[in-house]
Scaffold this active site. Structure first.
Site, PDB file in Angstrom:
ATOM      1  N   ASN A   1       1.125  -1.159  -0.026  1.00 50.17           N
ATOM      2  CA  ASN A   1       0.142  -0.284  -0.173  1.00 50.17           C
ATOM      3  C   ASN A   1       1.033   1.228   0.222  1.00 50.17           C
ATOM      4  O   ASN A   1       1.418   1.600   1.025  1.00 50.17           O
ATOM      5  CB  ASN A   1      -1.014  -0.054   1.057  1.00 50.17           C
ATOM      6  CG  ASN A   1      -1.768   1.173   1.159  1.00 50.17           C
ATOM      7  OD1 ASN A   1      -1.891   2.120   0.639  1.00 50.17           O
ATOM      8  ND2 ASN A   1      -2.897   1.065   2.148  1.00 50.17           N
TER       9      ASN A   1
ATOM     10  N   ARG B   1      -2.592  -2.198  -3.886  1.00 51.16           N
ATOM     11  CA  ARG B   1      -3.666  -1.312  -3.597  1.00 51.16           C
ATOM     12  C   ARG B   1      -3.811  -0.018  -4.365  1.00 51.16           C
ATOM     13  O   ARG B   1      -2.933   0.618  -4.441  1.00 51.16           O
ATOM     14  CB  ARG B   1      -3.859  -0.918  -2.062  1.00 51.16           C
ATOM     15  CG  ARG B   1      -5.061  -0.198  -1.830  1.00 51.16           C
ATOM     16  CD  ARG B   1      -5.075   0.451  -0.473  1.00 51.16           C
ATOM     17  NE  ARG B   1      -6.122   1.404  -0.320  1.00 51.16           N
ATOM     18  CZ  ARG B   1      -6.416   2.320   0.483  1.00 51.16           C
ATOM     19  NH1 ARG B   1      -5.485   2.868   1.062  1.00 51.16           N
ATOM     20  NH2 ARG B   1      -7.398   2.916   0.519  1.00 51.16           N
TER      21      ARG B   1
ATOM     22  N   HIS C   1     -12.946   2.562  -0.680  1.00 50.85           N
ATOM     23  CA  HIS C   1     -12.936   1.558   0.525  1.00 50.85           C
ATOM     24  C   HIS C   1     -13.522   0.177  -0.150  1.00 50.85           C
ATOM     25  O   HIS C   1     -14.041  -0.767   1.033  1.00 50.85           O
ATOM     26  CB  HIS C   1     -13.602   2.052   1.554  1.00 50.85           C
ATOM     27  CG  HIS C   1     -13.162   3.166   2.338  1.00 50.85           C
ATOM     28  ND1 HIS C   1     -13.906   4.094   3.072  1.00 50.85           N
ATOM     29  CD2 HIS C   1     -11.863   3.209   2.773  1.00 50.85           C
ATOM     30  CE1 HIS C   1     -12.904   4.977   3.602  1.00 50.85           C
ATOM     31  NE2 HIS C   1     -11.760   4.666   3.352  1.00 50.85           N
TER      32      HIS C   1
ATOM     33  N   ARG D   1     -11.536  15.172   6.439  1.00 53.21           N
ATOM     34  CA  ARG D   1     -12.363  15.595   5.142  1.00 53.21           C
ATOM     35  C   ARG D   1     -13.592  16.004   5.656  1.00 53.21           C
ATOM     36  O   ARG D   1     -14.343  15.356   6.278  1.00 53.21           O
ATOM     37  CB  ARG D   1     -12.347  14.314   4.283  1.00 53.21           C
ATOM     38  CG  ARG D   1     -10.969  14.199   3.298  1.00 53.21           C
ATOM     39  CD  ARG D   1     -10.903  12.949   2.659  1.00 53.21           C
ATOM     40  NE  ARG D   1     -10.191  11.954   2.991  1.00 53.21           N
ATOM     41  CZ  ARG D   1     -10.008  10.749   2.896  1.00 53.21           C
ATOM     42  NH1 ARG D   1     -10.886  10.134   2.076  1.00 53.21           N
ATOM     43  NH2 ARG D   1      -8.936   9.984   3.394  1.00 53.21           N
TER      44      ARG D   1
ATOM     45  N   GLU E   1      -8.056  -5.215   4.992  1.00 55.18           N
ATOM     46  CA  GLU E   1      -8.120  -4.975   3.571  1.00 55.18           C
ATOM     47  C   GLU E   1      -6.746  -5.619   2.962  1.00 55.18           C
ATOM     48  O   GLU E   1      -6.838  -6.168   1.815  1.00 55.18           O
ATOM     49  CB  GLU E   1      -7.802  -3.352   3.371  1.00 55.18           C
ATOM     50  CG  GLU E   1      -9.209  -2.742   3.966  1.00 55.18           C
ATOM     51  CD  GLU E   1      -8.956  -1.061   3.735  1.00 55.18           C
ATOM     52  OE1 GLU E   1      -8.409  -0.680   4.854  1.00 55.18           O
ATOM     53  OE2 GLU E   1      -9.403  -0.547   2.755  1.00 55.18           O
TER      54      GLU E   1
END
Ligand code: AMP
Length: 399
Positions: free
Chosen positions: A7, A86, A175, A236, A384
């Protein structure tokens, strides 16, 4: 065959090495790449202590070399058969994990305008790994892929088709690996086929999104063209009136870049109260801090609004799934999100919910609904990296 999952961020590379039964052999990260002092941590399964390296890491190529070296020193990586990457944005064209070749790399590059904050770093990770281990298949696993089958009423914004077609302006959703993973885990826990279930999955981490899943397919999700839309996040804003942007440009004299930075890095929880770690915010609120209390209230309100909306989209509901840092650990947030939702068939048992942390529960899944709740409320540890490893194996034909 072993699978390495990478990642790659703008100044970091996180990794996990999985064995042939998808057991974790090693995990770690290299961070502060390109800065004055680099930092790497490698945790080898079975070793007493992690290995820590503090040395300058000038670029991602040396970051990746650091990882390969650490694995070799631990006697690992000999059976490495594939590397899974990823990739945040796959646009509309990548609907599944994809073995990377020059052409695929070009197509991922073409998505950069849609994800200027994320895809360039993912691409760098792919390039350095390909250069150092050209003999291995490299697989891209996209955050957007799980949402690629969104129905048109969910993915279309109410703008002209020319804008949609010419500029790719539509909902993509993110996601995806996490939502897909926890949905599968929820179905296993409920001992029912995923194909039968209507689920709402809440990925509440520093980034946050919610997905409505019908029969294993994502039918609505809160992030949009970019990961900025939807829930209140650590830094965010999530949803706001698009006119806010024009207002800030015209009235506050901000540049488009400044507005982008404001909405991505200085809004959400940190904008509301100055902190983005929910633990800090909860303890400030408990001490009577009004800003922290407001931040929590806005955060929870937004999630509840989406829960109601997605229940309506699905028309039925079997389970609500909480995951990621906040969802897995913050029992107070779970309690408040589910409070007074008998209307939707949701009732949490406070005694079952209190203190539950998904990673500390056997199997990584805990049910916290009351005995008379029509809808299950599950706390699921997301993974993940494992999902990326599995999808990598699928892409190279090993599953
Ligand atoms: P993630 O992005 O999934 O790693 O989630 C990170 C966020 O999870 C952090 O910013 C924390 O706010 C939150 N978090 C982690 N542990 C806890 C906890 N025990 N209680 C409340 N929030 C937590």
């Amino acid at each position: 065959m072993q699978v390495l999952v990478l990642n790659s961020g703008s100044s970091s590379i996180k990794y996990q090495l999985f064995g042939s039964d998808l057991q974790v052999l090693a995990t770690g990260l290299v961070e502060r790449i390109g800065e004055e002092a680099g930092h790497a941590v490698h945790r080898i399964t079975g070793a007493d202590e992690p290995t820590v390296e503090d040395a300058v890491v000038p670029d991602h190529a040396s970051g990746f070399a650091t990882i390969v070296r650490a694995l070799e020193q631990a006697g690992l990586g000999d059976e490495l058969g594939a590397i899974g990457h990823r990739v945040v944005h796959g646009g509309a064209e990548f609907t599944a994990p994809t073995v990377i070749d020059e052409q695929v790399l070009e197509r991922i590059r073409a998505q950069v305008p849609l994800a200027p904050l994320h895809n360039p770093a993912n691409l760098t990770g792919i390039e350095v790994a390909t250069e150092l281990r050209p003999e291995l298949p490299q697989v891209a696993v996209f955050d957007t892929a799980f949402h690629a089958g969104l129905p048109a009423p969910a993915y279309r914004y109410a703008i002209g088709d020319d804008v949609h077609r010419d500029h790719g302006v539509r909902r993509y959703g993110f996601h995806g690996t996490s939502h897909a993973f926890v949905a599968k885990r929820a179905a296993e826990h409920l001992d029912r086929p995923l194909e039968e279930l209507a689920l709402i999955t809440l990925h509440l981490g520093n980034g946050a999104s919610v997905t409505a899943i019908d029969g294993g397919r994502s039918v609505e999700t809160s992030m949009g063209l970019s990961p900025l839309e939807g829930l209140v996040m650590g830094t965010r804003s999530g949803d706001l009136d698009p006119a806010v942007i024009f207002h800030l440009i015209r009235q506050a004299g901000m540049s488009p870049d400044e507005v982008e930075t404001l909405l991505n890095r200085r809004s959400g929880l940190i904008g509301l109260c100055g902190d983005n770690d929910l633990r800090t915010i909860e303890s400030r609120a408990a001490g009577g801090d009004q800003d922290a209390q407001l931040a929590l209230d806005v955060y929870v309100h937004r999630i509840r609004k989406y829960l109601g909306a997605y229940a309506a989209v699905l028309g039925r509901l079997d389970a609500v799934v909480f995951t990621a840092g906040v969802g897995e650990n913050a029992d107070g947030v779970r309690r408040r999100v589910c409070q007074d939702l008998e209307l939707l068939g949701i009732r949490v048992d406070d005694a079952r919910n209190d203190g539950v942390r998904a990673s500390a529960v056997d199997g990584g899944v805990a049910a916290v609904q009351a005995a008379d709740s029509r809808v299950a409320v599950l706390v699921v540890a997301t993974d993940e990296e494992r999902e990326i490893a599995e999808q990598t194996l699928v892409a190279v034909g090993e599953r």
